[in-house]
Enzyme design. Structure first.
Site, PDB file in Angstrom:
ATOM      1  N   LYS A 196       0.836  -1.199   0.000  1.00 36.09           N
ATOM      2  CA  LYS A 196       0.000   0.000   0.000  1.00 36.09           C
ATOM      3  C   LYS A 196       0.881   1.264   0.000  1.00 36.09           C
ATOM      4  O   LYS A 196       2.103   1.163   0.022  1.00 36.09           O
ATOM      5  CB  LYS A 196      -0.958  -0.043   1.188  1.00 36.09           C
ATOM      6  CG  LYS A 196      -1.821  -1.333   1.235  1.00 36.09           C
ATOM      7  CD  LYS A 196      -2.913  -1.330   0.196  1.00 36.09           C
ATOM      8  CE  LYS A 196      -3.578  -2.665  -0.121  1.00 36.09           C
ATOM      9  NZ  LYS A 196      -4.216  -3.378   0.966  1.00 36.09           N
TER      10      LYS A 196
HETATM   11  C1  LIG Z   1      -5.056  -4.575   1.539  1.00 37.69           C
HETATM   12  C2  LIG Z   1      -6.538  -4.593   1.633  1.00 37.69           C
HETATM   13  C3  LIG Z   1      -7.232  -4.910   2.807  1.00 37.69           C
HETATM   14  C4  LIG Z   1      -6.595  -5.555   4.006  1.00 37.69           C
HETATM   15  O1  LIG Z   1      -5.533  -4.940   4.519  1.00 37.69           O
HETATM   16  P1  LIG Z   1      -4.422  -5.778   5.307  1.00 37.69           P
HETATM   17  O2  LIG Z   1      -3.673  -4.675   5.985  1.00 37.69           O
HETATM   18  O3  LIG Z   1      -3.612  -6.516   4.288  1.00 37.69           O
HETATM   19  O4  LIG Z   1      -5.101  -6.683   6.263  1.00 37.69           O
HETATM   20  C5  LIG Z   1      -8.606  -4.747   2.835  1.00 37.69           C
HETATM   21  N1  LIG Z   1      -9.290  -4.349   1.753  1.00 37.69           N
HETATM   22  C6  LIG Z   1      -8.664  -4.071   0.595  1.00 37.69           C
HETATM   23  C7  LIG Z   1      -9.486  -3.612  -0.557  1.00 37.69           C
HETATM   24  C8  LIG Z   1      -7.280  -4.202   0.491  1.00 37.69           C
HETATM   25  O5  LIG Z   1      -6.666  -3.967  -0.673  1.00 37.69           O
END
Ligand SMILES: *Cc1c(COP(=O)(O)O)cnc(C)c1O
Length: 404
Positions: A196
């Protein structure tokens, strides 16, 4: 033009593999983590609080509550909203499974709704169609970092009395006009996973303006204890009570140190993502066998992902063949996402047939995520475009080649 594809034994476009995502960790990030390691607090301490304040200020909400992951943070939102058995939560079909899991975790039922064919964000008309007397909430995903249509979705949600949870895991820093994503719903969830825009290793954070939701979110991540370890240490007391079932979803101070350091450079990261996306737009504009990302007027995406769609009608290979050919060229393309109802667990849970969400399913057959991360060089983008040109030219329909 007659260059042999790497998958057929020819030389790859790149000598080194280019991943689809990669964190940017600089010396000051490392120093911030080391300072946390040398401090009195490893788990949730002053750095978590400082990170929460800084994050709330960045997004422009009154509160931010940090979690051990974005998925845990989503679980926090469905708990804080008081959702449970018999409640329905509308979730777009084109998203990561965690957007739906957060409903299942509390015993509620995710109800999928199809996406807009352009942005691949939740289609307000499909939200409307999914509503029943039991609908209590909607999870809105800003797919790839492109803001969803919050105006229409917000109108429908208000009329139906729904809690609006923004799954903003792709979208820190994205804007609709002057409004930042994360300030529109009742709560918004961000992810701090290394793929991210900013990372804490793992981590998540919920923003909200609602004091009561914030306090439920804080309790839930710490076993639903009514005081935190740090509060007890500071007050010299020992007592706490637990009135509801909670979890240990705490972020550590080590992670918060990294998150804080990354937050300071987030605008620089986002600016570079925007430059790279614009370069892709420019260099791929000539291809009539690719559909580029659709950005609605008056929105500024945060470009977590740059997702193109194959115009399969102009190609004689399918997505997976093109995916494999690009991987052989050392281009780390990826696919985000297989629609939720096509995953075994949800297929059985939801009992909906293939064909139920045609826009999401059609997109799934066509999508390719191209590499995009702040430390990429312009030349890296050029190499991705070269590989696409090489691979797609080989699989263009003969008829097209004759016509042009
Ligand atoms: C990355 C992601 C999550 C979850 O995040 P994590 O930190 O990996 O648990 C939830 N929703 C979407 C759309 C994502 O891309």
């Amino acid at each position: 033009m007659s260059e042999e594809l790497a998958i057929d034994g020819g030389p790859p476009v790149r000598s080194s593999f280019l991943p689809y995502a990669k964190q940017t960790i600089e010396d000051d990030d490392v120093e911030a983590v080391v300072a946390a390691l040398r401090s009195d607090w490893l788990t949730t301490g002053p750095r978590v609080e400082e990170f929460e304040h800084a994050f709330a200020e960045y997004v422009g909400t009154r509160h931010a509550v940090a979690y051990s992951s974005g998925t845990a943070a989503l679980h926090g939102t469905t708990f804080a909203a008081g959702l449970g058995e018999g409640d329905e939560v509308v979730v777009p079909a084109m998203t990561f499974a965690a957007s739906a899991a957060c409903a299942v975790y509390v015993g509620a039922t995710p109800v999928l709704a199809d996406v807009e064919p352009g942005t691949l964000n939740l289609d307000p008309a499909e939200l409307e169609r999914a509503l029943t007397a039991r609908t209590r909430a909607v999870v809105v995903v800003h797919y790839a970092g492109i803001p969803a249509n919050m105006e229409s979705i917000g109108d429908i949600a208000r009329r139906a009395g729904l809690v609006v949870i923004e799954d903003a895991a792709h979208a820190i820093g994205a804007r609709m006009r002057d409004q930042l994503v994360g300030t529109i719903g009742d709560m918004a969830v961000f992810s701090l996973h290394p793929a991210k825009q900013l990372t804490a290793g793992e981590g998540g954070i919920v923003t909200t303006d609602d004091e009561q939701l914030a306090s439920r979110l804080r309790r839930f991540r710490n076993h639903c204890m009514d005081t935190s370890g740090r509060e007890r240490e500071e007050s010299g007391g020992h007592a706490y009570t637990i009135e509801e079932l909670g979890f240990n979803y705490r972020l550590t101070d080590i992670q918060a140190a990294l998150g804080l350091s990354q937050l300071r450079k987030l605008d620089r990261f986002l600016e570079r993502r925007r430059e790279l996306a614009a370069l892709y737009d420019h260099l791929l504009a000539h291809r009539n066998d690719l559909m580029l990302p659709v950005v609605p007027d008056e929105t500024t995406p945060a470009w977590h992902l740059y997702v193109v769609r194959l115009v399969l009608e102009r190609l004689d290979a399918d997505r997976d063949a093109i995916f494999r050919a690009l991987r052989a060229e050392n281009i780390g393309v990826n696919v985000h996402y297989k629609p939720v109802h096509l995953l075994g667990f949800y297929r059985r849970l939801l009992d909906v047939a293939e064909g139920s969400y045609p826009a999401a399913e059609d997109a799934y057959r066509r999508i390719l995520t191209l590499p995009l991360f702040p430390s990429m060089k312009d030349d890296d983008v050029v190499s991705v475009v070269r590989a696409l040109d090489k691979v797609l030219s080989r699989s263009s329909r003969l008829a097209d080649r004759l016509a042009s």
